[in-house]
Scaffold this active site. Sequence first.
Site, mmCIF file in Angstrom:
data_model
loop_
_atom_site.group_PDB
_atom_site.id
_atom_site.type_symbol
_atom_site.label_atom_id
_atom_site.label_comp_id
_atom_site.label_asym_id
_atom_site.label_seq_id
_atom_site.Cartn_x
_atom_site.Cartn_y
_atom_site.Cartn_z
ATOM 1 N N CYS A 108 51.424 -75.801 0.469
ATOM 2 C CA CYS A 108 51.293 -76.642 1.655
ATOM 3 C C CYS A 108 52.089 -77.934 1.507
ATOM 4 O O CYS A 108 52.698 -78.402 2.477
ATOM 5 C CB CYS A 108 49.825 -76.921 1.937
ATOM 6 N N CYS A 130 47.769 -78.062 -1.513
ATOM 7 C CA CYS A 130 48.244 -77.340 -2.698
ATOM 8 C C CYS A 130 49.777 -77.388 -2.729
ATOM 9 O O CYS A 130 50.408 -77.943 -1.825
ATOM 10 C CB CYS A 130 47.757 -75.889 -2.649
ATOM 11 N N HIS A 164 46.495 -71.131 5.131
ATOM 12 C CA HIS A 164 45.853 -72.412 4.865
ATOM 13 C C HIS A 164 45.931 -73.267 6.125
ATOM 14 O O HIS A 164 46.881 -73.146 6.919
ATOM 15 C CB HIS A 164 46.569 -73.152 3.737
ATOM 16 N N GLU A 215 46.762 -76.318 6.687
ATOM 17 C CA GLU A 215 47.975 -77.124 6.840
ATOM 18 C C GLU A 215 49.138 -76.291 7.373
ATOM 19 O O GLU A 215 49.845 -76.707 8.290
ATOM 20 C CB GLU A 215 48.399 -77.756 5.511
#
Length: 158
Positions: free
Chosen positions: A95, A92, A62, A64
């Site tokens: 993260c 999410c 992801h 992040e």
Amino acid sequence: MNASVPLSELEQRAMHAALAEAHTAAVADEVPVGAVIMHSRTGEIVARAHNRMRRDHDATSHAELLAVRAAAATLGDRGLQDYTLAVTLEPCAMCAGAIVLARVGTLLFGAWDDKAGMCGSVGDVVRHGKLNHRPAVRGGVLEHECSAILKAFFAQRR
């Protein structure tokens, strides 16, 4: 913090850089989420990333997480207290946990994620009262622009 407070020039620059990363992700046929990490006072961007789950064959790639890893490598330190993470989509649970563990000072995010967002939508990991670090959080930043790129991407896929 909320999105109705005017953005500083540095925050605007960080969010626009995150949007540029999201566009790069879309071109690569990745879910268009972008993130940058900048020094909160100087505005120096120390890391940029976008989703790479398809490319990396890795569900943890992801934007992040990739940005946090890159910032830690660049700075030689895992603590990001003096830094702002700007990301185009509400983080999410995975993260959000990484943001807390990295001790990010400020989190700015664009689009809310009513299905998986853990910074106020579905839950609120980053502001959980039992955690020893809680970043300042500001959601809905450039929400229209951040939502538009996601909507366009998924409309093309249908």
